[in-house]
Design a protein around this motif. Structure first.
Motif, PDB file in Angstrom:
ATOM      1  N   TRP A   4     -27.476 -11.927 -32.377  1.00 38.75           N
ATOM      2  CA  TRP A   4     -26.505 -12.230 -31.261  1.00 38.75           C
ATOM      3  C   TRP A   4     -25.551 -13.000 -31.869  1.00 38.75           C
ATOM      4  CZ3 TRP A   4     -26.131  -9.544 -26.692  1.00 38.75           C
ATOM      5  CH2 TRP A   4     -27.309  -8.680 -26.359  1.00 38.75           C
ATOM      6  N   SER A   5     -24.491 -13.271 -31.422  1.00 37.21           N
ATOM      7  CA  SER A   5     -23.522 -14.291 -31.573  1.00 37.21           C
ATOM      8  C   SER A   5     -22.619 -14.531 -30.447  1.00 37.21           C
ATOM      9  CB  SER A   5     -22.493 -13.779 -33.021  1.00 37.21           C
ATOM     10  OG  SER A   5     -21.931 -12.781 -32.617  1.00 37.21           O
ATOM     11  N   LEU A   6     -22.070 -15.723 -30.475  1.00 39.57           N
ATOM     12  CA  LEU A   6     -21.124 -16.044 -29.186  1.00 39.57           C
ATOM     13  C   LEU A   6     -20.090 -16.758 -29.583  1.00 39.57           C
ATOM     14  CD1 LEU A   6     -20.726 -16.474 -26.066  1.00 39.57           C
ATOM     15  CD2 LEU A   6     -22.120 -18.591 -26.253  1.00 39.57           C
ATOM     16  N   ALA A   7     -18.814 -16.412 -29.372  1.00 39.74           N
ATOM     17  CA  ALA A   7     -17.651 -17.164 -29.457  1.00 39.74           C
ATOM     18  C   ALA A   7     -17.012 -17.527 -28.092  1.00 39.74           C
ATOM     19  CB  ALA A   7     -16.603 -16.205 -30.236  1.00 39.74           C
ATOM     20  N   ALA A   8     -16.605 -18.680 -27.862  1.00 40.24           N
ATOM     21  CA  ALA A   8     -16.066 -19.074 -26.618  1.00 40.24           C
ATOM     22  C   ALA A   8     -15.213 -20.116 -26.697  1.00 40.24           C
ATOM     23  CB  ALA A   8     -17.372 -19.506 -25.474  1.00 40.24           C
ATOM     24  N   GLY A   9     -13.988 -20.172 -25.915  1.00 38.05           N
ATOM     25  CA  GLY A   9     -13.043 -21.227 -25.822  1.00 38.05           C
ATOM     26  C   GLY A   9     -12.293 -21.215 -24.613  1.00 38.05           C
TER      27      GLY A   9
END
Length: 314
Positions: A4-9
């Motif tokens: 799993w990977s997460l990119a948030a902004g």
């Protein structure tokens, strides 16, 4: 996190607008404090397949020309009018993506825009005039399934294929037609195919074929459809790729230009532009420079270390 990977902004934007019309004696003031998040969660199921869920909120702003309150006349019966009361448009997009071997991509998305900005034609049947106004539609939404692939079929053939099956819908407040909310919708299909064929073994001669088809598309209350575009170009490299000769043919079948049609309530009008889309062009590019220079390899460890340190510093 393993598979799993997460990119948030998130972007926080304070918007202050002051529009002053001295001739009309009006002041338009708008203030907003808005959040624009962007979130993507990806699951790498295995070596060949990855799945991504994405949400993004964005903004569209009117141009200064659209905010201009005066009219621009094309003739005595056709003119365009700006609108100083235009509001900002906010987009919310949800996307699910499947990536297979970094060659095949399938997206399914839902896009909803509140107060979407659009230029909408309104006809006055009493005075026989057509006024295209900059307004905010009540909303616009899109459902779409897109598929694309980019790959070499063989050593001489590269292809990029994109297709889309979509549904578009918007709602307009038809102020000149009794302030009635009107819903316009269409289901459309889009396909684009770009192909590069290397005709010679050394790839010095190649041919590009680019084909695009759109069955139907909404532009505000107007429906535009049935467009078919075919472009072909030939590229020849000369003098060990120091120069390139190009022959390009655009819109070979002259099927790019289509009417924009508006039909609802007491509105029945269309617009057709005929720019020069079928063209033939010849281009020549020559790259100047000293091609005899060679990049000599570093032989001593001291020079190797010095260059490495410089590259890291840059």
């Amino acid at each position: 996190m393993k598979k799993w990977s997460l990119a948030a902004g998130v972007r926080v934007e304070q918007i202050d607008v002051d529009g002053v019309s001295e001739s009309l004696g009006k002041v338009n003031t708008q203030e907003y404090l808005e959040l624009f998040p962007n979130l993507a969660v990806t699951n790498q199921a295995n070596e060949n397949n990855a799945y991504t869920l994405n949400y993004k909120r964005s903004i569209d702003r009117p141009s200064y020309v659209d905010l201009h309150p005066f009219s621009t006349f094309l003739n005595d019966f056709t003119f365009n009018t700006g609108n100083p009361n235009l509001q900002l448009a906010f987009n919310n997009k949800f996307t699910v993506r499947w990536n297979h071997k970094n060659k095949w991509f399938v997206d399914a998305y839902f896009l909803y825009t509140k107060d979407v900005l659009s230029d909408v034609p309104f006809q006055d049947n009493s005075n026989n005039t057509l006024n295209t106004q900059s307004i905010n539609l009540n909303y616009e939404l899109q459902y779409s399934i897109d598929a694309s692939t980019y790959q070499y079929i063989n050593q001489s053939w590269y292809t990029a294929l994109t297709t889309s099956l979509f549904y578009m819908e918007n709602e307009t407040n038809a102020a000149p037609s009794g302030n009635i909310d009107v819903v316009t919708s269409t289901t459309g299909f889009f396909v684009n195919s770009f192909n590069r064929l290397n005709i010679s073994n050394n790839r010095a001669l190649s041919m590009d074929v680019d084909v695009t088809y759109i069955s139907s598309l909404l532009l505000g209350t107007c429906e535009w459809g049935g467009s078919f575009i075919t472009n072909v170009s030939f590229n020849k490299s000369l003098w060990k790729r120091r120069a390139q000769l190009t022959l390009a043919l655009t819109d070979i079948f002259s099927t790019q230009n289509q009417q924009l049609t508006t039909r609802y309530l007491n509105q029945d009008n269309n617009y057709l532009a005929l720019p020069e889309t079928r063209t033939i062009s010849i281009g020549f590019t020559y790259n100047f420079g000293n091609f005899r220079l060679e990049n000599n390899e570093v032989t001593t460890p001291e020079e190797q270390e010095r260059i490495s340190k410089k590259e890291v510093g840059i």
